[in-house]
Structure formats: C-alpha cells, structure tokens
Design a protein around this motif. Structure first.
Motif, PDB file in Angstrom:
ATOM      1  N   ASP A   1       8.167  26.401  12.014  1.00  0.00           N
ATOM      2  CA  ASP A   1       6.779  26.052  11.355  1.00  0.00           C
ATOM      3  C   ASP A   1       6.068  24.881  12.062  1.00  0.00           C
ATOM      4  OD1 ASP A   1       4.867  26.386   9.160  1.00  0.00           O
ATOM      5  OD2 ASP A   1       6.037  25.265   7.624  1.00  0.00           O
ATOM      6  N   TYR A   2       5.753  23.891  11.229  1.00  0.00           N
ATOM      7  CA  TYR A   2       5.155  22.768  11.950  1.00  0.00           C
ATOM      8  C   TYR A   2       5.985  21.559  12.761  1.00  0.00           C
ATOM      9  CZ  TYR A   2       7.251  20.225   7.764  1.00  0.00           C
ATOM     10  OH  TYR A   2       8.330  19.827   6.967  1.00  0.00           O
TER      11      TYR A   2
ATOM     12  N   GLN B   1       2.511  28.085  16.608  1.00  0.00           N
ATOM     13  CA  GLN B   1       2.272  27.328  15.355  1.00  0.00           C
ATOM     14  C   GLN B   1       0.946  27.140  15.238  1.00  0.00           C
ATOM     15  OE1 GLN B   1       4.940  24.009  16.525  1.00  0.00           O
ATOM     16  NE2 GLN B   1       6.926  25.245  15.399  1.00  0.00           N
ATOM     17  N   THR B   2       0.209  26.656  15.926  1.00  0.00           N
ATOM     18  CA  THR B   2      -1.124  26.154  15.533  1.00  0.00           C
ATOM     19  C   THR B   2      -2.147  27.188  15.314  1.00  0.00           C
ATOM     20  OG1 THR B   2      -0.929  24.596  17.365  1.00  0.00           O
ATOM     21  CG2 THR B   2      -3.226  25.149  16.792  1.00  0.00           C
TER      22      THR B   2
ATOM     23  N   PRO C   1       3.160  15.751  16.681  1.00  0.00           N
ATOM     24  CA  PRO C   1       2.104  15.456  15.810  1.00  0.00           C
ATOM     25  C   PRO C   1       0.955  14.388  16.339  1.00  0.00           C
ATOM     26  CG  PRO C   1       4.003  15.995  14.716  1.00  0.00           C
ATOM     27  CD  PRO C   1       4.589  15.772  15.963  1.00  0.00           C
TER      28      PRO C   1
END
Length: 756
Positions: free
Chosen positions: A210-211, A547-548, A674
């Motif tokens: 995910d992130y 992911q992005t 991030p």
C-alpha cells in the motif's frame, strides 16, 4: 541416521525459538500525518490513532511508553486522561498540576489486538474548577509528544502451511510487516523475464504494501556453488545434498527475509526446485513453498525460508503469472499453488482507468466507494471523500464542477454549528446549520470553478461543527447528545469536459500521480539502467510508481543499457561516468564528470520570489545561469526532468545519478520515503538522506504534452503558458479601438465642418 534426524530436529527447535518472538518499536508520530505534538484543548477532547498490525502475527506483549504534559491550572480530582485500545479503557491517568510532565508506561493486553487496523484513543476531561467551567478556556489543555512516545510490540508468527492467501499478511501495512524482498532469477535468464516479468512482480508486491516503502533487491541464482565443507570433514550423503539443492542456500544470511521470490521459466529454475514442484509447473504458475533448513553438527547452515515461485513453461506464461500476481485477491487463493489458464480483459484496457473518474461524467459518492457519514453529539469533525482524475486533467478557466449534495441535520443546533465544503484544501462554500427544527436537503447544488480540481488525487472535505445551544441559566450547559448530522452516499459530483494536457517537466506532478510514467493513454514508459547492479533500484522505483498510481502499470519495463532511441517517456539511472551520449549537452544541468550546476546565487531572482511568496511547493519559476565544474556527487543523488532529446515524440526523460551503483540504490530507498517523495518539485532535485531535500529548483523552460479536445482549448492553453501575449494582444486591441474611435471622430468632424 537417527543421530542426523535428532540433530536436525534439535536445530529446528533452536531456530524456531530464535525467530519465535520479535520486538517492534514504533513512534506514535509515524502513525500520524500531522504535527508530532498532539494538543488537546477544552473541557473534553478526544483523539484517535490507527495502529496497523500485519497479518499472520500473534501479539505476545505490547507496551506504550508515553511522554505528555498538562496545564498547571487543572485540578487533579476532576482532570483525567483515559487511554483506550479498540474501545476498551486500558489506563486512567490523573492530570496533576504539581507534576505536569509525566511518562506513564501502559500495558496493552494482547487479547485486544486484531489483524489490520487497531484504534488507540486518548480522551481527556479537563477542569480548572469544580463547577461553572468555561469549556473553551485557554488554560484547559494537555499535550502528548508523539515523537518521543514509543509503542513496543512483541509478536510471534502464527505457524501453518504456506498458502498464497498468506501473501497479503507478509507485505500489507502494519507492525511486523516484511519491509524488503529479493527477486531472484536464474543466471542467464530470458530477456523478457528481466525486462517485463520482474517489474510486474515488483509492482505486485509493492501494491500489497500500500503506502509503505518496500525495498526490492535483485539477485541471481547460481547452481555452480559447491557444497560447504563440514566441520568433521565427512562427505555429504546424496539425501543431504538433495536437501541442500532445494534449500534457500543462495540467500545471504544477513537478509532476514521471511519470504523471497524466484522468477523464471521452469527449465531455468529446475536446478533449484524439487521434482514435485517442477512437475507441477504445466502452465502459468504461482506457488509458495517452505524450503528446508540445513542443520549439520548442531549448526544451522541454511535457515528454513518461504519462497514465492513465479514461473511457467515459456516466457509468455511467466509474464501471465506475474500479471496475475498483481491483479489477484490473495484471500481467494487458499492453495499452495495455482495454474493460470488465462485471463480476460477489455481490449487495450489500462488498469489505471478503472480507478480514475472520466471528465464529463457524473458520479455518486457511492460510485466512488464512499458510504457517506453520520455524526452524533457535540463535535467538530471532517468527512473526506477522495477521487482520482487523469493526471493530465485540463479545463478552461470558466469550467465548473457541480456538487449535488444530499444531507440533513436534526433539531436544536446551537450557535456556531456549520458545514464548510473544501476542495483540495480551498474553501468553496459554507452553510450555517441554524434551523431550530433541523433541515433536510436533496440535490443541494454547488457550482465550483473546476480549476480547484487537479490531476491525480483530489480531496473533497466536509468540515462539520455541531454545537449545543446556549441557555441563559448560569452553569447550565446542554450536553449536546441530541445533535445529529447525516451526509448521504447519494450525493453526486458532475465533472466538466476536459482535455488531456499537462505542462512538463514537473516533478511535483510526477510525485503525486507518477505522470507521465503512468497515464490513462496506454504507452510504454521504460526504466533504463546503465549497470546491471542498478536493477534493484529500478525495481524499487517501479513498485513506488505503482503505489503512487494505485494500480498495476503493465507498460513499465526495466532495460539494461540505453538504446539510440528510447520510449517517449523514460527514466534513466546512471552514474556521472556512464551518462549516455546525447543526454548531457541537451540539458540545462549536466550530470557528467564536467557538471553544469544551476547555483542559487546565479538565480537570485528565483530564490527571492520563492521566499517572498513562501512557496512550499517549489512552483515553476524559471531560472537562468549555470557553472561548469569538475566534481563528484559524494553522498548526493540528483534527479533531473527534461524534454527527451532521444525520443521520436514529445516526451519527458527523468535522469537520476549517484557516484556509484550502491549509492544510487541507497538513494532510491531515500527517494521513495514519504518525506522525500512528498517534496518532489521543479525539475532539478537533489537529496542525500530520507528526511530533507538538499535542493529543489526549476531549470528548464516548460512545454506542453497531450491532446486537446478542440483547437479553442489548445489556444487557451497556449495563452495560459505565455501570459505576455495576453498583454500584447490587449495593448494592440486598445490601440486598434483608439485608432477606430479617432478615425470615426475625425470623419464626423470633417462632415460637420463641411455642413458649416
């Protein structure tokens, strides 16, 4: 033989005890996107944190080491901080004005934990007097230092047979997840396996994370490695040699990966597979298996590991298996292996389209996967609805987006009750909830300029404040439990028609949407590496791009070497001494040994304007001036985006460079963090750690890529990019009108003189 079996079982017992429990420490600030200091104000305040736990783990013990401070104006008897976990109160702490700084250690019962997201709640009741307390008094506050507050969780793996459904537990976001994985291919593997199948597998695993970051490495399987010598110098038996052959002997013992991946055709992987596994591969194959541990003389030579096998009888089947791995739902595959006969999809369908709204269409919140919201009691909260638009979304200045909202609120709302509507952080409408009998709205229409929308992820926020009515009686506060607000999922958003146009180069847009590497228009966008030991960094980047974009990008390939003509959009990873010919002189900044650096001092106007505007997003302010010098990069990595000089069309090339391949792979890990990825901007970006970029600038002139719906839209886009032409056209128009007026007045004056 019995002694060997006993030694093997004894060694496995030691190994299982060594990996039975693992302690994970997480700062609370890592679980919260806001400020690292949590401030709770007022007589009553509550804050929730989501604590994810990776699947397949059992919590043995958990402790919260919390750092906090409270106001010295509070009274101890009535001021309490309650800590709840999954709605169960696990601690109550009296807020003492004589000891405002406190550091409690709170045990979280293991039985309260559950797989997925858990809720950690801090709730305070704060008073400075026994009665008649002003709920908004400034001395009613407490603070929790989220950065210094640490959650320690001791977990153990839940044992069971290896099945494909466990993949979601390995990489999904949460405490205890696997943070890196190695993809192995056989030495001399097929070219399509390296260029196509590996990026598909990398994206498949990154999407499961995910992130969260996922570090991806690449290794080669070598079947020529000799059996290690035993301490007693006795030879290996045939049975022992066979167990060693099908074990994970090729893994570096320093890589504590519970799962790794092998990718390739059945024939290339045969030296490392058991006969049973090899015979199972009759089509596109996905399987997960446990490799045996090798224990000799009370020494663990090769630990037991799990490996995912992506294979097939030919290259096409390997790619089909890799694509299925990216698209499948793990929960539907409780099997150790599956064979994929084929899959069907719409002709030329791009997976990105399934997650993107189409301009010119109308969607309900339910269509976008949102179920609306209901709120009760006195509170101030935000309901967020998120949706994706094409990254190259472009509309004229006068275009509007229409919101048709269905919502209602109950009776007896007090002063200060309201609903504010924001699009991407910009306030577009406010409505007081002031009807004493409540109200209900159907198709409440808001027309908002479409320029508030942007390509990629958009946020539609409803800030709702519900306040109880104020009475005229002293110290008679209404609790506000009767307050009720409802936002229905039938609410709709109507999008205007739009063109597919974007200004390039733009690293901010790249970081937010992966554009132009990801696009609703299907076209290849390859990652080129100048050295084979950069492949791991390229695969990590491919995973981050997926992911992005939020979906599989099947047209991304990883290619070793740079051909004379690349894809229109490309990403090049290189070192200064291996920059391909044709990629240096065409750039405003050069990454060769003789570098062209656009120093800030040479571009003082750019810096002064950015600082005066307090620009945090590094908007496009064009720079001029470079210095040519002989130098290295040290620990720095540099990312440049420019118009691609080696493509047949109008595309963008992204060039990333570091002094060595090892440093480049390390800086890729920093780039996908991030804190760095979220600060991408301009077209010249330099960094040396995962915390803060060293430099962000705009070096080159912008250009436009994409297609317009009509020529009028193209003209307006061109004029938006060249605003001076508006001024010139306006001046010309004024002069022309002045000339016409002068000519008409002079003509009339001449006629009047003739009549006299």
């Amino acid at each position: 033989m019995k002694k060997m079996v006993f030694v093997l079982l004894f060694g496995l017992s030691l190994l299982s005890q060594a990996i039975a429990a693992e302690t994970h420490k997480v700062r609370l600030s890592d679980l919260y996107a806001g400020d690292s200091t949590l401030r709770m104000e007022g007589a009553v305040a509550e804050f929730e944190l989501s604590v994810p736990l990776s699947g397949g783990l059992k919590v043995e013990k958990a402790t919260l080491d919390m750092r906090a401070v409270n106001s010295i104006a509070l009274i101890r008897q009535r001021s309490v901080l309650a800590v709840r976990f999954n709605n169960a109160t696990i601690s109550q702490i009296a807020l003492d004005p004589n000891a405002p700084n406190f550091r409690p250690e709170i045990d979280i019962p293991a039985e309260l934990w559950r797989e997925g997201f858990n809720t950690l709640t801090f709730a305070v009741s704060q008073h400075y007097a026994n009665q008649c307390v002003d709920n908004a008094a400034p001395e009613l506050w407490s603070e929790i230092d989220l950065y210094r507050s640490v959650l320690s969780v001791e977990t153990s793996a839940v044992n069971g047979p290896a099945v494909l459904a466990d993949l979601k537990n390995r990489f999904n976001p949460g405490i205890g997840r696997q943070q890196g994985v190695t993809l192995f291919t056989a030495s001399g593997a097929e070219q399509s396996t390296l260029t196509t199948a590996l990026p598909l597998v990398a994206q498949a695993l990154a999407l499961r994370a995910d992130y969260q970051n996922l570090a991806i490495r690449h290794g080669e399987l070598d079947n020529t490695r000799a059996l290690p010598a035993r301490d007693d110098l006795t030879p290996w038996s045939d049975e022992q040699a066979e167990r060693y052959r099908i074990s994970s002997f090729y893994l570096d013992n320093r890589l504590m990966e519970a799962l790794h991946v092998v990718v390739g055709t059945a024939s290339s992987l045969r030296p490392f597979l058991s006969e049973q596994t090899f015979n199972q591969i009759g089509d596109a194959y996905l399987g997960i298996e446990s490799t045996p541990a090798i224990v000799v003389d009370d020494k663990v030579l090769v630990p037991a590991r799990q490996r995912l096998i992506v294979s097939g009888t030919n290259e096409g089947q390997v790619q089909r298996a890799a694509t299925t791995l990216a698209l499948m739902d793990d929960a539907l595959n409780p099997d150790p292996f599956i064979l994929i006969d084929g899959f069907q999809t719409a002709s030329n369908q791009v997976p990105l389209e399934a997650d993107t709204l189409t301009p010119g269409e109308s969607y309900s919140f339910q269509d976008m996967g949102d179920g609306g919201a209901e709120y009760r009691g006195e509170t101030a909260t935000t309901k967020r609805v998120e949706f994706n638009l094409p990254a190259d979304f472009y509309v004229p200045e006068n275009a509007t987006v229409t919101l048709l909202l269905d919502f209602a609120y109950g009776a007896e709302f007090g002063q200060g009750s309201m609903m504010n509507v924001l699009i991407n952080g910009k306030l577009v409408h406010g409505l007081p909830l002031s009807n004493p009998n409540g109200d209900s709205f159907r198709k409440y229409q808001l027309n908002v300029p479409a320029r508030h929308l942007k390509g990629g992820r958009n946020r539609l926020d409803f800030d709702v404040a519900m306040r109880a009515p104020i009475t005229d009686v002293v110290c008679d506060d209404v609790a506000g439990r009767h307050l009720y607000f409802q936002l229905l999922p039938d609410s709709r958003i109507e999008l205007p028609e739009a063109g597919h146009v974007a200004r390039q180069p733009d690293l901010r847009l790249f970081g937010e949407t992966a554009y132009p590497m990801a696009s609703v228009v299907r076209k290849s966008a390859d990652i080129y590496v100048t050295r084979p030991d950069m492949t791991g960094g390229a695969l990590t980047l491919a995973g981050k791009l997926a992911q992005t974009a939020g979906t599989l990008l099947p047209d991304i390939h990883v290619i070793e070497g740079v051909p004379g003509t690349t894809t229109d959009t490309a990403f090049l990873m290189t070192t200064p001494d291996s920059v391909p010919q044709g990629y240096a002189t065409a750039f405003g900044a050069s990454l060769e040994s003789a570098k062209k650096w656009p120093y800030r001092l040479q571009n003082m106007l750019h810096n002064r304007l950015r600082e005066a505007a307090e620009d945090k997003q590094h908007k496009n302010l064009i720079m001029h001036g470079v210095t040519v010098q002989q130098s290295g990069l040290g620990d720095l990595a540099v990312l440049i985006a420019q118009k691609n000089p080696q493509s047949d069309g109008t595309g963008t090339i992204f060039m990333m460079a570091a002094d060595t391949p090892l440093q480049l792979n390390d800086r890729v890990q920093d780039l996908i963090s991030p804190s760095i990825w979220g600060q991408l901007g301009g077209d010249f970006f330099a960094w040396e750690n995962p915390e803060q970029p060293a430099l962000v600038m705009q070096v080159a002139d912008v250009y436009v890529v994409g297609k317009f719906e009509d020529s009028w839209l193209q003209t307006r886009m061109w004029l938006s990019n060249h605003p001076w032409y508006w001024l010139i056209a306006f001046i010309v128009l004024v002069l022309f009108c002045s000339f016409i007026a002068y000519w008409l007045l002079r003509r009339r004056n001449n006629k009047m003189q003739d009549q006299w």
